[in-house]
Design a protein around this motif. Structure first.
Motif, PDB file in Angstrom:
ATOM      1  N   GLY A 101       0.793  -1.240  -0.025  1.00 62.22           N
ATOM      2  CA  GLY A 101      -0.075   0.126   0.213  1.00 62.22           C
ATOM      3  C   GLY A 101       0.902   1.103   0.047  1.00 62.22           C
ATOM      4  O   GLY A 101       1.965   1.377   0.251  1.00 62.22           O
ATOM      5  N   ASP A 102       0.158   2.420  -0.500  1.00 60.77           N
ATOM      6  CA  ASP A 102       1.051   3.695  -0.366  1.00 60.77           C
ATOM      7  C   ASP A 102       0.776   4.371   0.873  1.00 60.77           C
ATOM      8  O   ASP A 102       1.201   5.540   1.001  1.00 60.77           O
ATOM      9  N   GLY A 103       0.448   3.637   1.973  1.00 59.33           N
ATOM     10  CA  GLY A 103       0.254   4.037   3.342  1.00 59.33           C
ATOM     11  C   GLY A 103      -0.907   4.841   3.570  1.00 59.33           C
ATOM     12  O   GLY A 103      -1.287   5.604   2.835  1.00 59.33           O
ATOM     13  N   ILE A 104      -1.448   4.409   4.731  1.00 60.84           N
ATOM     14  CA  ILE A 104      -2.604   5.058   5.549  1.00 60.84           C
ATOM     15  C   ILE A 104      -2.430   6.503   6.079  1.00 60.84           C
ATOM     16  O   ILE A 104      -1.528   6.628   6.659  1.00 60.84           O
ATOM     17  N   LEU A 105      -3.161   7.366   5.841  1.00 61.81           N
ATOM     18  CA  LEU A 105      -2.952   8.853   6.393  1.00 61.81           C
ATOM     19  C   LEU A 105      -3.148   8.643   8.084  1.00 61.81           C
ATOM     20  O   LEU A 105      -4.095   8.049   8.646  1.00 61.81           O
ATOM     21  N   SER A 106      -2.273   9.332   8.667  1.00 59.42           N
ATOM     22  CA  SER A 106      -2.443   9.419   9.940  1.00 59.42           C
ATOM     23  C   SER A 106      -3.664  10.199  10.718  1.00 59.42           C
ATOM     24  O   SER A 106      -3.838   9.836  11.532  1.00 59.42           O
ATOM     25  N   SER A 110      -8.755  14.889   8.355  1.00 64.05           N
ATOM     26  CA  SER A 110      -8.416  15.979   7.582  1.00 64.05           C
ATOM     27  C   SER A 110      -8.893  15.727   6.170  1.00 64.05           C
ATOM     28  O   SER A 110      -9.582  16.511   5.372  1.00 64.05           O
ATOM     29  N   TYR A 111      -8.620  14.243   5.748  1.00 65.35           N
ATOM     30  CA  TYR A 111      -9.295  13.694   4.405  1.00 65.35           C
ATOM     31  C   TYR A 111     -10.909  13.962   4.415  1.00 65.35           C
ATOM     32  O   TYR A 111     -11.368  14.229   3.453  1.00 65.35           O
ATOM     33  N   GLN A 112     -11.384  13.574   5.616  1.00 62.70           N
ATOM     34  CA  GLN A 112     -12.942  13.444   5.605  1.00 62.70           C
ATOM     35  C   GLN A 112     -13.543  14.930   5.486  1.00 62.70           C
ATOM     36  O   GLN A 112     -14.483  14.975   4.748  1.00 62.70           O
ATOM     37  N   ARG A 113     -12.993  15.741   6.108  1.00 62.76           N
ATOM     38  CA  ARG A 113     -13.557  17.293   5.851  1.00 62.76           C
ATOM     39  C   ARG A 113     -13.243  17.707   4.682  1.00 62.76           C
ATOM     40  O   ARG A 113     -13.998  18.414   3.970  1.00 62.76           O
ATOM     41  N   LEU A 114     -11.925  17.627   4.293  1.00 59.36           N
ATOM     42  CA  LEU A 114     -11.761  17.851   2.468  1.00 59.36           C
ATOM     43  C   LEU A 114     -12.881  17.327   1.582  1.00 59.36           C
ATOM     44  O   LEU A 114     -13.320  18.094   0.659  1.00 59.36           O
ATOM     45  N   VAL A 115     -13.020  16.211   1.760  1.00 62.75           N
ATOM     46  CA  VAL A 115     -13.937  15.438   0.651  1.00 62.75           C
ATOM     47  C   VAL A 115     -15.373  16.037   1.010  1.00 62.75           C
ATOM     48  O   VAL A 115     -16.224  16.391   0.205  1.00 62.75           O
ATOM     49  N   GLY A 116     -15.661  16.430   2.290  1.00 64.35           N
ATOM     50  CA  GLY A 116     -16.966  17.002   2.598  1.00 64.35           C
ATOM     51  C   GLY A 116     -17.056  18.271   2.039  1.00 64.35           C
ATOM     52  O   GLY A 116     -18.169  18.691   1.542  1.00 64.35           O
ATOM     53  N   LYS A 117     -16.046  19.081   2.128  1.00 69.18           N
ATOM     54  CA  LYS A 117     -16.089  20.537   1.448  1.00 69.18           C
ATOM     55  C   LYS A 117     -16.191  20.420   0.001  1.00 69.18           C
ATOM     56  O   LYS A 117     -17.089  21.027  -0.536  1.00 69.18           O
ATOM     57  N   ILE A 118     -15.481  19.456  -0.617  1.00 66.18           N
ATOM     58  CA  ILE A 118     -15.752  19.271  -1.810  1.00 66.18           C
ATOM     59  C   ILE A 118     -16.949  18.939  -2.514  1.00 66.18           C
ATOM     60  O   ILE A 118     -17.751  19.091  -3.486  1.00 66.18           O
ATOM     61  N   MET A 119     -17.644  18.013  -1.612  1.00 67.44           N
ATOM     62  CA  MET A 119     -18.960  17.420  -1.971  1.00 67.44           C
ATOM     63  C   MET A 119     -19.874  18.663  -1.943  1.00 67.44           C
ATOM     64  O   MET A 119     -21.091  18.681  -2.953  1.00 67.44           O
ATOM     65  N   TYR A 120     -19.752  19.601  -0.970  1.00 66.01           N
ATOM     66  CA  TYR A 120     -20.665  20.843  -1.194  1.00 66.01           C
ATOM     67  C   TYR A 120     -20.652  21.532  -2.434  1.00 66.01           C
ATOM     68  O   TYR A 120     -21.579  22.161  -2.926  1.00 66.01           O
ATOM     69  N   LEU A 135     -13.949   9.357  -4.313  1.00 70.10           N
ATOM     70  CA  LEU A 135     -13.398   9.725  -2.895  1.00 70.10           C
ATOM     71  C   LEU A 135     -14.194   9.418  -1.664  1.00 70.10           C
ATOM     72  O   LEU A 135     -13.615   8.919  -0.747  1.00 70.10           O
ATOM     73  N   ASN A 136     -15.479   9.461  -1.925  1.00 73.15           N
ATOM     74  CA  ASN A 136     -16.096   9.013  -0.708  1.00 73.15           C
ATOM     75  C   ASN A 136     -16.042   7.493  -0.288  1.00 73.15           C
ATOM     76  O   ASN A 136     -16.647   7.328   0.952  1.00 73.15           O
ATOM     77  N   GLN A 137     -15.845   6.753  -1.002  1.00 64.94           N
ATOM     78  CA  GLN A 137     -15.539   5.311  -0.874  1.00 64.94           C
ATOM     79  C   GLN A 137     -14.528   4.899   0.030  1.00 64.94           C
ATOM     80  O   GLN A 137     -14.318   3.714   0.816  1.00 64.94           O
ATOM     81  N   PHE A 138     -13.518   5.590   0.429  1.00 64.04           N
ATOM     82  CA  PHE A 138     -12.233   5.713   1.283  1.00 64.04           C
ATOM     83  C   PHE A 138     -12.329   6.511   2.499  1.00 64.04           C
ATOM     84  O   PHE A 138     -11.174   6.925   3.136  1.00 64.04           O
ATOM     85  N   MET A 139     -13.467   6.693   2.960  1.00 66.62           N
ATOM     86  CA  MET A 139     -13.714   7.503   4.094  1.00 66.62           C
ATOM     87  C   MET A 139     -13.126   7.050   5.523  1.00 66.62           C
ATOM     88  O   MET A 139     -12.370   7.705   6.335  1.00 66.62           O
ATOM     89  N   GLN A 140     -13.128   5.589   5.722  1.00 70.13           N
ATOM     90  CA  GLN A 140     -12.571   4.956   6.891  1.00 70.13           C
ATOM     91  C   GLN A 140     -11.088   4.962   7.006  1.00 70.13           C
ATOM     92  O   GLN A 140     -10.468   5.164   7.960  1.00 70.13           O
ATOM     93  N   GLN A 141     -10.432   4.643   5.786  1.00 66.75           N
ATOM     94  CA  GLN A 141      -9.011   4.327   5.780  1.00 66.75           C
ATOM     95  C   GLN A 141      -8.329   4.906   4.600  1.00 66.75           C
ATOM     96  O   GLN A 141      -7.906   4.217   3.785  1.00 66.75           O
ATOM     97  N   PRO A 142      -8.499   6.276   4.599  1.00 65.10           N
ATOM     98  CA  PRO A 142      -7.789   6.904   3.498  1.00 65.10           C
ATOM     99  C   PRO A 142      -6.472   6.612   3.310  1.00 65.10           C
ATOM    100  O   PRO A 142      -5.644   6.835   4.251  1.00 65.10           O
ATOM    101  N   LYS A 143      -5.881   6.782   2.072  1.00 64.93           N
ATOM    102  CA  LYS A 143      -4.263   6.467   1.725  1.00 64.93           C
ATOM    103  C   LYS A 143      -4.024   7.876   1.123  1.00 64.93           C
ATOM    104  O   LYS A 143      -4.818   8.526   0.822  1.00 64.93           O
ATOM    105  N   LYS A 144      -2.476   8.042   0.935  1.00 60.88           N
ATOM    106  CA  LYS A 144      -1.921   9.019   0.495  1.00 60.88           C
ATOM    107  C   LYS A 144      -2.566   9.179  -0.903  1.00 60.88           C
ATOM    108  O   LYS A 144      -2.529  10.506  -1.342  1.00 60.88           O
ATOM    109  N   SER A 145      -2.522   8.336  -1.466  1.00 59.42           N
ATOM    110  CA  SER A 145      -3.124   8.149  -3.125  1.00 59.42           C
ATOM    111  C   SER A 145      -4.524   9.006  -3.220  1.00 59.42           C
ATOM    112  O   SER A 145      -4.927   9.787  -4.051  1.00 59.42           O
ATOM    113  N   HIS A 146      -5.354   8.549  -2.186  1.00 61.12           N
ATOM    114  CA  HIS A 146      -6.737   9.076  -1.927  1.00 61.12           C
ATOM    115  C   HIS A 146      -6.487  10.623  -1.726  1.00 61.12           C
ATOM    116  O   HIS A 146      -7.635  11.574  -2.133  1.00 61.12           O
TER     117      HIS A 146
END
Length: 259
Positions: A101-106, A110-120, A135-146
């Motif tokens: 994997g390309d690494g799960i975000l720590s 921050s990813y969830q907030r970003l996708v939420g703002k894009i969704m609006y 992008l919504n499919q990877f809310m639980q364990q987002p990676k760097k590629s996401h």
């Protein structure tokens, strides 16, 4: 007729009779403390521009603030929301096929907030709907590629910040729907992705991109499922127009690319 749209503590009042609109305002003023902003220009991050030809709904200010907040004001714009043939996978898929994997975000929030703002931004930007549902499919364990893919959507918004919804001021009674499905499009589950858009005359009024919860055995089955989903939306819109006393030409046509 007078119509009132309520969102929490924000109201939009419209109608076809000025006296009735003023009477409705007066009734509301007696019960609540209200501030009348007169003609609609800005509502929940959406700018409303009027002319004799129609109405423009645009989120230019919201998008510019989002770009600045994320820190991509100096980034190179992107010409598409996602890379061509982008294959974003989940952590579980990486482990199953033995791919490192390309690494799960720590910081997943921050990813969830970003996708939420894009969704609006999809309120006036149907062109990023497919990217957002991906992008919504990877809310639980987002990676760097996401996260990189989400930032690409921001860079695409920077390139197309002037895009808007154009509602033409022309008499029409035609409601038309276009739909399509992408069979086994999801790299993680092989589920299909559905998309539809509905036009009132030549004005786009409804759209959606969503991955279904079931797996279709054939592309034909996937096409029938998206037509059923589109039909449900059209039926709801027909009922709404009926309540607003707007006549719709029957039958309502749904276009699909299924042979």
């Amino acid at each position: 007729m007078v119509m009132i749209l309520v969102y929490v503590d924000d109201l939009l009042i419209t109608g076809d009779n000025t006296d009735m609109i003023n009477a409705a305002k007066g009734t509301l003023h007696k019960q609540f403390k209200l501030k009348d902003l007169v003609e609609l220009k800005y509502f929940l991050g959406i700018e409303v521009l009027r002319s004799a030809s129609g109405v423009i709904l645009i989120q230019r200010k919201y998008v510019l603030e989002l770009i600045s907040e994320i820190g991509l004001a100096g980034a190179k714009p992107a010409t598409t929301p996602l890379k061509t043939n982008a294959k974003l996978t989940s952590v579980e898929v990486d482990e199953t096929v033995g791919v490192k994997g390309d690494g799960i975000l720590s910081d997943t929030t921050s990813y969830q907030r970003l996708v939420g703002k894009i969704m609006y931004a999809t309120i006036t930007r149907p062109d990023i709907s497919y990217a957002v549902q991906t992008l919504n499919q990877f809310m639980q364990q987002p990676k760097k590629s996401h996260l990189e893919a989400a930032n690409r959507v921001i860079r695409y918004l920077k390139e197309t910040v002037g895009q808007c919804i154009w509602l033409k001021a022309q008499p029409t009674a035609e409601l038309v729907c276009w739909c399509d499905s992408n069979w086994a499009a999801c790299q993680n589950t092989r589920r299909f992705v559905t998309d539809y858009m509905v036009q009132f005359g030549s004005s786009l009024i409804s759209w959606k991109s969503k991955k279904k919860h079931t797996i279709s055995r054939s592309s034909a089955e996937a096409e029938y499922r998206i037509m059923a989903l589109a039909l449900a939306e059209v039926t709801w819109l027909e009922g709404l127009f009926s309540e607003l006393r707007v006549s719709i030409t029957k039958p309502i046509v749904i276009f699909s690319d299924s042979k």
